[in-house]
Design an enzyme around this catalytic site. Structure first.
Site, PDB file in Angstrom:
ATOM      1  N   GLY A   1       0.772  -1.241   0.000  1.00  0.00           N
ATOM      2  CA  GLY A   1       0.000   0.000   0.000  1.00  0.00           C
ATOM      3  C   GLY A   1       0.799   1.283   0.000  1.00  0.00           C
TER       4      GLY A   1
ATOM      5  CG  ASN B   1       2.304   3.804  -5.876  1.00  0.00           C
ATOM      6  OD1 ASN B   1       2.725   4.953  -5.845  1.00  0.00           O
ATOM      7  ND2 ASN B   1       2.775   2.896  -6.714  1.00  0.00           N
TER       8      ASN B   1
ATOM      9  CB  ILE C   1     -10.356  -5.004 -14.189  1.00  0.00           C
ATOM     10  CG1 ILE C   1      -9.263  -4.311 -13.368  1.00  0.00           C
ATOM     11  CG2 ILE C   1     -11.708  -4.363 -13.928  1.00  0.00           C
ATOM     12  CD1 ILE C   1      -9.420  -4.403 -11.876  1.00  0.00           C
TER      13      ILE C   1
ATOM     14  CG  ASN D   1      -2.441  -0.760 -13.392  1.00  0.00           C
ATOM     15  OD1 ASN D   1      -2.246  -0.654 -12.184  1.00  0.00           O
ATOM     16  ND2 ASN D   1      -1.840  -1.673 -14.123  1.00  0.00           N
TER      17      ASN D   1
ATOM     18  CG  HIS E   1       3.402  -1.776 -16.277  1.00  0.00           C
ATOM     19  ND1 HIS E   1       3.047  -2.994 -15.743  1.00  0.00           N
ATOM     20  CD2 HIS E   1       4.525  -1.990 -16.998  1.00  0.00           C
ATOM     21  CE1 HIS E   1       3.911  -3.901 -16.139  1.00  0.00           C
ATOM     22  NE2 HIS E   1       4.819  -3.326 -16.894  1.00  0.00           N
TER      23      HIS E   1
ATOM     24  CG  ASP F   1       0.561  -4.290 -18.034  1.00  0.00           C
ATOM     25  OD1 ASP F   1      -0.019  -3.640 -17.152  1.00  0.00           O
ATOM     26  OD2 ASP F   1       1.351  -5.230 -17.787  1.00  0.00           O
TER      27      ASP F   1
ATOM     28  CD  GLU G   1       5.599   2.873  -9.158  1.00  0.00           C
ATOM     29  OE1 GLU G   1       5.734   1.940  -9.948  1.00  0.00           O
ATOM     30  OE2 GLU G   1       5.485   2.709  -7.920  1.00  0.00           O
TER      31      GLU G   1
END
Length: 191
Positions: free
Chosen positions: A12, A14, A88, A102, A104, A145, A174
């Site tokens: 967790g 991010n 998903i 998302n 990556h 992706d 990120e």
């Protein structure tokens, strides 16, 4: 107020970073965190910030009703994946078209796909002798992706780098850019 839901499977970091970024916002809020892992560190991290988190089963996720009800309960406008490791379901994709994103840890289309996540990506980047890597933030679709790219940025990979050093550099990207891209998306008229 525009509400975000975060889907997470792991520690967790991010999710916490995104939550802290919006903590004082009057316009955007991380309203809820959903996870497929009851032992994931994300629950403790966001719990300290006063954000509710819930766990769902594989069956509930595939069927979709429990997730959709929770997203509706919290009036979620954008679903953000942050270290979520499951594909998903079509039910969720149809309910939130172009409202699920998302991140990556590579410059897609390089080093994407089902087995490419976390350290696997950084190990592959180093093994290939890449001179740069980075992050890709993209919309979700029914393939790993392969959704439309929203944002990419890069960082160098040095010949002496270990996968761990590359990972640290990528994580830095990120933490800086994922919250900013989320904010920009939510400030656009189409959401």
């Amino acid at each position: 107020m525009k509400n975000i839901a975060i889907l997470a499977s792991g520690s967790g970091t991010n999710a916490e970073n995104i939550s802290r970024y919006f903590a004082d916002s009057k316009e955007i809020c991380v309203a809820v965190v959903l996870s497929n892992n009851s032992k994931a560190g994300v629950h403790e991290r966001v719990g300290r910030l006063g954000i509710p988190s819930f766990v769902f089963t594989r069956e509930e996720f595939a069927e979709g009703t429990v997730i959709l009800n929770k997203l509706a309960e919290y009036n979620v406008e954008l679903v953000v994946l942050a270290g979520f490791m499951n594909m998903i379901s079509e039910v969720l994709l149809k309910a939130y078209p172009n409202k699920m994103i998302n991140i990556h840890p590579s410059l897609l289309p390089k080093y994407g796909g089902k087995s490419m996540y976390g350290m696997h990506v950084h190990e592959a980047v180093v093994a290939a002798g890449e001179k740069e890597t980075g992050i890709t933030i993209h919309y979700l679709n029914d393939q790993y992706d392969k959704g439309d790219v929203i944002f990419q940025t890069s960082c160098p990979v040095y010949p002496s780098d270990t996968p761990e050093e590359v990972a640290e550099r990528v994580h830095g990207l990120e933490y800086i850019y994922y919250p900013q891209v989320i904010e920009n998306l939510l400030n656009l008229d189409h959401l």
